[in-house]
Design a protein around this motif. Structure first.
Motif, PDB file in Angstrom:
ATOM      1  N   HIS A   5     -33.506 -10.252  -8.629  1.00 34.35           N
ATOM      2  CA  HIS A   5     -32.272 -10.398  -7.859  1.00 34.35           C
ATOM      3  C   HIS A   5     -32.157 -11.840  -7.394  1.00 34.35           C
ATOM      4  CE1 HIS A   5     -32.094  -5.914  -7.158  1.00 34.35           C
ATOM      5  NE2 HIS A   5     -33.376  -6.074  -7.381  1.00 34.35           N
ATOM      6  N   SER A   7     -29.869 -12.245  -4.643  1.00 33.50           N
ATOM      7  CA  SER A   7     -29.250 -12.085  -3.336  1.00 33.50           C
ATOM      8  C   SER A   7     -29.641 -10.737  -2.764  1.00 33.50           C
ATOM      9  CB  SER A   7     -27.721 -12.195  -3.442  1.00 33.50           C
ATOM     10  OG  SER A   7     -27.218 -11.178  -4.298  1.00 33.50           O
ATOM     11  N   GLY A   8     -29.278 -10.530  -1.516  1.00 35.65           N
ATOM     12  CA  GLY A   8     -29.555  -9.281  -0.846  1.00 35.65           C
ATOM     13  C   GLY A   8     -29.020  -9.347   0.567  1.00 35.65           C
ATOM     14  N   TYR A   9     -29.353  -8.339   1.350  1.00 36.18           N
ATOM     15  CA  TYR A   9     -28.827  -8.270   2.707  1.00 36.18           C
ATOM     16  C   TYR A   9     -29.757  -7.371   3.527  1.00 36.18           C
ATOM     17  CZ  TYR A   9     -27.251  -3.689   1.184  1.00 36.18           C
ATOM     18  OH  TYR A   9     -27.225  -2.425   0.700  1.00 36.18           O
ATOM     19  N   SER A  12     -31.454  -4.014   2.200  1.00 35.04           N
ATOM     20  CA  SER A  12     -31.644  -3.920   0.750  1.00 35.04           C
ATOM     21  C   SER A  12     -33.107  -3.960   0.332  1.00 35.04           C
ATOM     22  CB  SER A  12     -30.875  -5.038   0.039  1.00 35.04           C
ATOM     23  OG  SER A  12     -31.365  -6.305   0.418  1.00 35.04           O
ATOM     24  N   ASN A  13     -34.023  -4.244   1.260  1.00 35.31           N
ATOM     25  CA  ASN A  13     -35.433  -4.401   0.878  1.00 35.31           C
ATOM     26  C   ASN A  13     -36.042  -3.196   0.169  1.00 35.31           C
ATOM     27  OD1 ASN A  13     -36.062  -7.099   1.726  1.00 35.31           O
ATOM     28  ND2 ASN A  13     -35.862  -6.411   3.836  1.00 35.31           N
ATOM     29  N   LEU A  16     -35.249  -3.827  -3.594  1.00 33.67           N
ATOM     30  CA  LEU A  16     -35.501  -5.103  -4.247  1.00 33.67           C
ATOM     31  C   LEU A  16     -36.915  -5.159  -4.795  1.00 33.67           C
ATOM     32  CD1 LEU A  16     -33.894  -7.517  -1.613  1.00 33.67           C
ATOM     33  CD2 LEU A  16     -32.837  -6.525  -3.649  1.00 33.67           C
ATOM     34  N   VAL A  19     -36.944 -11.153  -5.588  1.00 35.00           N
ATOM     35  CA  VAL A  19     -35.805 -12.026  -5.328  1.00 35.00           C
ATOM     36  C   VAL A  19     -36.292 -13.451  -5.538  1.00 35.00           C
ATOM     37  CG1 VAL A  19     -34.042 -12.736  -3.673  1.00 35.00           C
ATOM     38  CG2 VAL A  19     -34.939 -10.394  -3.627  1.00 35.00           C
ATOM     39  N   LEU A  44     -33.223 -16.852   3.014  1.00 31.55           N
ATOM     40  CA  LEU A  44     -33.091 -15.460   2.580  1.00 31.55           C
ATOM     41  C   LEU A  44     -33.719 -14.517   3.598  1.00 31.55           C
ATOM     42  CD1 LEU A  44     -33.870 -15.782  -1.232  1.00 31.55           C
ATOM     43  CD2 LEU A  44     -31.822 -14.731  -0.270  1.00 31.55           C
ATOM     44  N   VAL A  49     -33.840 -10.590   3.663  1.00 33.28           N
ATOM     45  CA  VAL A  49     -34.365 -10.380   2.313  1.00 33.28           C
ATOM     46  C   VAL A  49     -35.805 -10.859   2.259  1.00 33.28           C
ATOM     47  CG1 VAL A  49     -34.083 -10.956  -0.124  1.00 33.28           C
ATOM     48  CG2 VAL A  49     -32.076 -10.629   1.320  1.00 33.28           C
ATOM     49  N   SER A  50     -36.731 -10.031   1.759  1.00 27.30           N
ATOM     50  CA  SER A  50     -38.150 -10.322   1.930  1.00 27.30           C
ATOM     51  C   SER A  50     -38.918 -10.624   0.653  1.00 27.30           C
ATOM     52  CB  SER A  50     -38.833  -9.139   2.640  1.00 27.30           C
ATOM     53  OG  SER A  50     -40.180  -9.421   2.923  1.00 27.30           O
ATOM     54  N   PRO A 136     -38.687 -10.308   7.545  1.00 26.43           N
ATOM     55  CA  PRO A 136     -39.175 -10.689   6.220  1.00 26.43           C
ATOM     56  C   PRO A 136     -40.649 -11.070   6.224  1.00 26.43           C
ATOM     57  CG  PRO A 136     -38.022 -12.532   7.197  1.00 26.43           C
ATOM     58  CD  PRO A 136     -37.862 -11.384   8.156  1.00 26.43           C
TER      59      PRO A 136
END
Length: 386
Positions: A5, A7-9, A12-13, A16, A19, A44, A49-50, A136
Motif C-alpha cells: 500500500h 496510503s492508509g488511515y 486501516s492497520n 495493511l 506500506v 504516515l 498508519v503503522s 504506530p
C-alpha cells in the motif's frame, strides 16, 4: 499473501500488510532519497498508519547515480530498525550496490536481517497496539514526548515503539551522529553506555552502524540468536525457525531506571518496576508468583496494582566458570559490567537488588508458555557515564 500500500488511515492497520514510501531515489537527497524515509514513516504514523518500510537503498536510478556501498549500508541499518524490512535491487540493478557485492556487505546484511527477525515479538506487539489504537510502531518523537521543545526539530529521528530511539546517519561521508536525546535516561543499544537527556550528544557511527538507544524502563522482547527463518523448511536443520523457538526461549532487553509493561501476542505480559522495598544486600532473586498479575496492561503504561503473592523465593548465585544464565539458574555480567544476565523458566519475577543493579528493579513475567526459558538482559549503566 503480501501486498503493498502507499496510503492508509486511522483504522486501516488490521488490513495493511506493507506500506512503503514509493519508488525512492538511489541517492542522499532529502526530497526522495535516504533522508526522506523517516519523515515519510513518521508522517504516515501521525495519520495512524503503522506497517511501514522502504526499499533498502532506493529503487529509482533513472536520474540518480547507482546505489553506492555506503548508501546501501546506511539504508540497510535503517531498514533493520523499521517496522518492515525489505530489500530491492532497483531498476538499475546491474550497477547498484547490493547485499552480495562483497563479503563485508553480506556479513552486515546477515547481521541486520537476523536482528530484525529476532525483534519479531516486539514488532508484533507494536502491530497489535497499532491495530487496537492506531498508535504506530514508527513514532514521531512528539507522540512520546509532547512537552519537549526538541520534538519540533526531530524530523529525521524516531521511536520504534515506546522503548527504542533510533537516530540514523543520513549524510554521505559522516561517521558520527550529532543530535539531541529526548528527556530521561537512555542506554546505547550497542554497549549499554548510559546517556541522560534532554541534550545534545555525539556518538560514533561508522558506515554500517546506526545509533539506537534503549529508554530507561524500556522493554524489548526478542527471539534467541539461533532463529533464522519464519517457518520450518524441509531438509534444513531444526530449531532455527520462529515456530521452533518462540515457545521455548525468549530474550528480554530491559532498561533500569523506569517503569513500563508490554503485552505480547502470545498472552505474555512483561513488566519492569522500581523495587525500593528489596533488601539492600540482595543481588539477584527468583520470585515465584501465584495468582493473576494485577498491573495495568498496555505497551507504555506503568503498573496500577500488585502481583499475586510471592512464595519460594530463591537467591541466585553468580555464575561460576562453565555455567551461563540461558541454561543455568545463576546470574552474570556482560558488556563491561553494564548488563546483568539472568533467566527463569515460566512466569514469575526476577528481582535485581541494589548490590548489583545500582537501583533495585523487578522484572515480572505473566502468562505465556509455562515452560519457556526467558533470558533477561537488564541494562543498568552502573559503570556508564555521559
Amino acid at each position: 499473501a503480501v501486498y503493498f500500500h502507499r496510503s492508509g488511515y486511522l483504522g486501516s492497520n488490521p488490513h495493511l500488510r506493507v506500506v512503503w514510501a514509493g519508488d525512492q531515489q538511489t541517492d542522499w537527497g532529502r526530497l526522495d532519497g535516504l533522508p526522506s524515509v523517516v519523515p515519510y514513516g513518521t508522517s504516515l504514523g501521525l495519520a495512524g498508519v503503522s506497517a511501514f518500510g522502504s526499499d533498502i537503498a532506493g529503487y529509482t536510478g533513472i536520474v540518480s547515480p547507482p546505489t553506492t556501498r555506503e548508501l546501501y549500508l546506511r539504508w540497510l541499518a535503517l531498514g533493520a530498525f523499521s517496522p518492515v524490512m525489505r530489500t530491492h535491487r532497483g531498476n538499475n540493478w546491474q550497477e547498484n550496490w547490493n547485499g552480495d557485492r562483497d563479503a563485508e556487505t553480506l556479513a552486515r546484511f546477515r547481521e541486520y536481517s537476523v536482528l530484525h527477525l529476532r525483534l519479531l515479538p516486539y514488532l508484533t506487539a507494536l502491530h497489535d497496539e497499532a491495530t487496537r489504537s492506531g498508535l504506530p510502531a514508527m513514532r514521531h518523537v512528539l507522540l512520546e514526548f509532547p512537552g519537549w521543545e526538541g520534538a519540533t526539530r526531530a524530523d529525521h529521528v524516531f521511536l520504534l515503539g515506546p522503548a527504542l530511539f533510533v537516530a540514523p546517519v543520513l549524510e554521505r561521508g559522516v561517521t558520527v551522529w550529532n543530535g539531541e536525546l529526548p528527556p530521561g535516561r537512555w542506554y546505547r543499544w550497542e554497549d549499554g553506555q548510559v546517556l541522560d537527556g534532554p541534550g545534545k550528544v555525539t556518538v560514533p557511527a561508522a558506515a554500517g552502524e546506526i545509533p539506537v538507544f534503549l529508554r530507561a524502563g524500556g522493554i524489548v522482547p526478542m527471539l534467541p540468536d539461533s532463529v533464522r527463518r519464519l517457518e520450518r523448511v524441509a531438509g534444513e536443520p531444526p530449531g532455527r525457525s520462529v515456530e521452533d523457538v518462540e515457545g521455548s526461549a525468549l530474550e528480554v532487553v530491559a532498561g533500569a531506571g523506569g517503569e513500563s509493561s508490554l503485552d505480547l501476542s502470545d498472552g505474555t505480559q512483561i513488566s519492569v518496576m522500581r523495587a525500593g522495598d528489596l533488601p539492600p544486600d540482595l543481588t539477584v532473586r527468583l520470585g515465584e508468583t501465584s495468582g493473576e498479575h494485577g498491573g495495568r496492561s498496555g505497551t507504555t503504561g506503568g503498573l496500577g496494582g500488585q502481583a499475586g503473592q510471592l512464595s519460594a523465593d530463591r537467591d541466585l548465585p553468580e555464575c561460576p566458570a562453565g555455567q551461563n544464565p540461558p541454561l543455568d539458574d545463576c546470574w552474570s555480567r556482560a558488556q563491561e559490567g553494564r548488563v546483568i544476565l539472568v533467566a527463569r523458566s515460566g512466569p514469575g519475577e526476577i528481582q535485581f537488588g541494589a548490590a548489583v543493579a545500582g537501583e533495585p528493579v523487578r522484572v515480572r513475567l505473566a502468562g505465556g508458555p509455562a515452560g519457556r526459558r526467558t533470558l533477561i538482559r537488564l541494562i543498568e549503566g552502573l559503570n556508564g557515564g555521559r
